[in-house]
Design an enzyme around this catalytic site. Structure first.
Site, mmCIF file in Angstrom:
data_model
loop_
_atom_site.group_PDB
_atom_site.id
_atom_site.type_symbol
_atom_site.label_atom_id
_atom_site.label_comp_id
_atom_site.label_asym_id
_atom_site.label_seq_id
_atom_site.Cartn_x
_atom_site.Cartn_y
_atom_site.Cartn_z
ATOM 1 N N ASN A 11 39.289 -5.676 -20.726
ATOM 2 C CA ASN A 11 38.508 -4.568 -21.298
ATOM 3 C C ASN A 11 37.430 -4.216 -20.280
ATOM 4 O O ASN A 11 36.446 -4.941 -20.143
ATOM 5 C CB ASN A 11 37.870 -5.019 -22.624
ATOM 6 C CG ASN A 11 36.907 -3.973 -23.167
ATOM 7 O OD1 ASN A 11 36.926 -2.818 -22.732
ATOM 8 N ND2 ASN A 11 36.066 -4.375 -24.107
ATOM 9 N N LYS A 13 35.367 -1.915 -20.406
ATOM 10 C CA LYS A 13 34.199 -1.280 -21.037
ATOM 11 C C LYS A 13 33.834 -0.018 -20.242
ATOM 12 O O LYS A 13 34.715 0.623 -19.687
ATOM 13 C CB LYS A 13 33.019 -2.256 -21.130
ATOM 14 C CG LYS A 13 33.426 -3.608 -21.713
ATOM 15 C CD LYS A 13 32.239 -4.397 -22.147
ATOM 16 C CE LYS A 13 32.653 -5.820 -22.446
ATOM 17 N NZ LYS A 13 31.748 -6.501 -23.327
ATOM 18 N N HIS A 95 36.381 -2.783 -31.570
ATOM 19 C CA HIS A 95 35.596 -3.678 -30.709
ATOM 20 C C HIS A 95 34.177 -3.752 -31.282
ATOM 21 O O HIS A 95 33.651 -2.767 -31.790
ATOM 22 C CB HIS A 95 35.578 -3.148 -29.272
ATOM 23 C CG HIS A 95 34.990 -4.141 -28.312
ATOM 24 N ND1 HIS A 95 33.630 -4.317 -28.186
ATOM 25 C CD2 HIS A 95 35.574 -5.025 -27.472
ATOM 26 C CE1 HIS A 95 33.406 -5.271 -27.290
ATOM 27 N NE2 HIS A 95 34.570 -5.725 -26.848
ATOM 28 N N GLU A 97 31.366 -3.662 -30.016
ATOM 29 C CA GLU A 97 30.397 -2.686 -29.485
ATOM 30 C C GLU A 97 30.571 -1.338 -30.179
ATOM 31 O O GLU A 97 29.609 -0.602 -30.361
ATOM 32 C CB GLU A 97 30.555 -2.590 -27.953
ATOM 33 C CG GLU A 97 29.989 -3.843 -27.288
ATOM 34 C CD GLU A 97 30.640 -4.234 -25.971
ATOM 35 O OE1 GLU A 97 31.363 -3.411 -25.382
ATOM 36 O OE2 GLU A 97 30.428 -5.383 -25.540
ATOM 37 N N GLU A 166 36.759 -12.098 -31.583
ATOM 38 C CA GLU A 166 35.679 -12.066 -30.596
ATOM 39 C C GLU A 166 34.353 -12.293 -31.315
ATOM 40 O O GLU A 166 33.768 -11.349 -31.867
ATOM 41 C CB GLU A 166 35.635 -10.703 -29.904
ATOM 42 C CG GLU A 166 36.897 -10.353 -29.156
ATOM 43 C CD GLU A 166 36.617 -9.330 -28.070
ATOM 44 O OE1 GLU A 166 36.781 -9.680 -26.900
ATOM 45 O OE2 GLU A 166 36.199 -8.208 -28.387
ATOM 46 N N GLY A 172 29.842 -11.120 -23.669
ATOM 47 C CA GLY A 172 28.942 -10.725 -22.589
ATOM 48 C C GLY A 172 27.684 -11.566 -22.509
ATOM 49 O O GLY A 172 26.732 -11.209 -21.820
ATOM 50 N N SER A 210 33.217 -14.138 -23.342
ATOM 51 C CA SER A 210 32.833 -14.907 -22.159
ATOM 52 C C SER A 210 33.942 -15.850 -21.667
ATOM 53 O O SER A 210 33.669 -16.975 -21.237
ATOM 54 C CB SER A 210 31.531 -15.678 -22.405
ATOM 55 O OG SER A 210 30.483 -14.761 -22.673
HETATM 56 C C1 PEP Z 1 34.926 -7.961 -24.528
HETATM 57 O O1 PEP Z 1 34.269 -6.996 -24.188
HETATM 58 O O2 PEP Z 1 35.894 -7.788 -25.289
HETATM 59 C C2 PEP Z 1 34.563 -9.293 -24.035
HETATM 60 C C3 PEP Z 1 35.189 -10.328 -24.513
HETATM 61 O O3 PEP Z 1 33.582 -9.332 -23.090
HETATM 62 P P1 PEP Z 1 33.170 -10.622 -22.197
HETATM 63 O O4 PEP Z 1 34.443 -11.278 -21.747
HETATM 64 O O5 PEP Z 1 32.374 -10.050 -21.070
HETATM 65 O O6 PEP Z 1 32.375 -11.518 -23.090
#
Ligand code: PEP
Length: 248
Positions: A11, A13, A95, A97, A166, A172, A210
């Site tokens: 992803n 983003k 997601h 976000e 997630e 992040g 992460s």
């Molecule tokens: C994501 O944006 O779906 C995500 C898991 O981000 P990160 O791996 O940076 O935590």
């Protein structure tokens, strides 16, 4: 019962540029052959670049959102059919976000997943609790409530759906759920899915939050973790490639 496919999905983003994408896509395109399904979810304006760069490879391209409607007066939105025209085969829906910054509800997320399925896209339905919800002992209830509006489409189309767990507190932040914490939630999600539809035992349930080259192997070796949804580390070719090989 078919075993769930293993996936690693990047992803990006709201990151990238034509120049930096070109290098990243060239490296990802050159990944070793494996049974792991790989996709990159790029910002909309780059879908054409991704389609051209990955054409003829087994790396799939995807988007990060889709409109729940097929066409019409929805300024700023992008339909599933448009994504398909630009080669996308997968799309993230819900997601955290988008839930946080765009006020997306779980009902809207289910409508987006249905629109994705109707246009031949694989929806990756993202769920996960905040830290406050986890501390209050509400992690499972939160995830169950997020999945509930998807029950109808899971009952009819589970073979074409992917779920990503997630935890919001791990996205992040550099904080990863421990393999045991992640496995416990994945097992719970599997139970929820199969209660809706027994054949949903073959739905891939990915972990995101992460994931790095250094922790991917241990996370992906948990029995109910079928791969990962990768944010930050998907922007660094060497890291993304290492995570793909950890899933194989
Ligand atoms: C994501 O944006 O779906 C995500 C898991 O981000 P990160 O791996 O940076 O935590």
């Amino acid at each position: 019962m078919t075993k769930p496919d293993r996936w690693v999905i990047g992803n990006w983003k709201m990151n990238g540029s034509l120049a930096s994408n070109a290098d990243l896509l060239e490296a990802v395109r050159g990944k070793p052959e494996s049974s792991v399904k790989v996709a990159v979810c790029a910002p909309f304006p780059y879908l054409n670049q991704v389609q051209r760069a990955l054409g003829g490879s087994d790396v799939q391209s995807g988007a990060q959102d889709v409109c729940e409607h097929g066409s019409g007066a929805y300024t700023g939105q992008v339909s599933g059919a448009m994504l398909r025209e630009f080669g996308a085969t997968v799309v993230l829906v819900g997601h955290s976000e988008r839930r946080q910054f765009n006020g997306e509800t779980s009902e809207l997320v289910a409508a987006k997943a249905a629109a994705a399925l109707a246009t031949g896209l694989t929806p990756v339905i993202c769920v996960g609790e905040t830290l406050t919800q986890r501390v209050a002992g509400l992690a499972e209830a939160t995830v169950a409530a997020q999945l509930a509006p998807c029950a109808v489409l899971l009952a009819t189309s589970s073979a074409r759906v992917v779920v990503a767990y997630e935890p919001v507190w791990a996205i992040g932040t550099g904080k990863t759920a421990s393999p045991a914490e992640a496995q416990a939630m994945h097992a719970f999600i599997r139970t929820q899915l199969t209660a809706i539809e027994p054949s949903a035992a073959s739905v891939s349930v990915l972990y995101g939050g992460s994931v790095k080259a250094s922790n991917a192997k241990e996370l992906f070796s948990q029995p109910d973790i079928d791969g990962g949804l990768i944010g930050g580390a998907s922007l660094v070719a060497a890291d993304f490639l290492a995570i793909i090989s950890a899933a194989g």
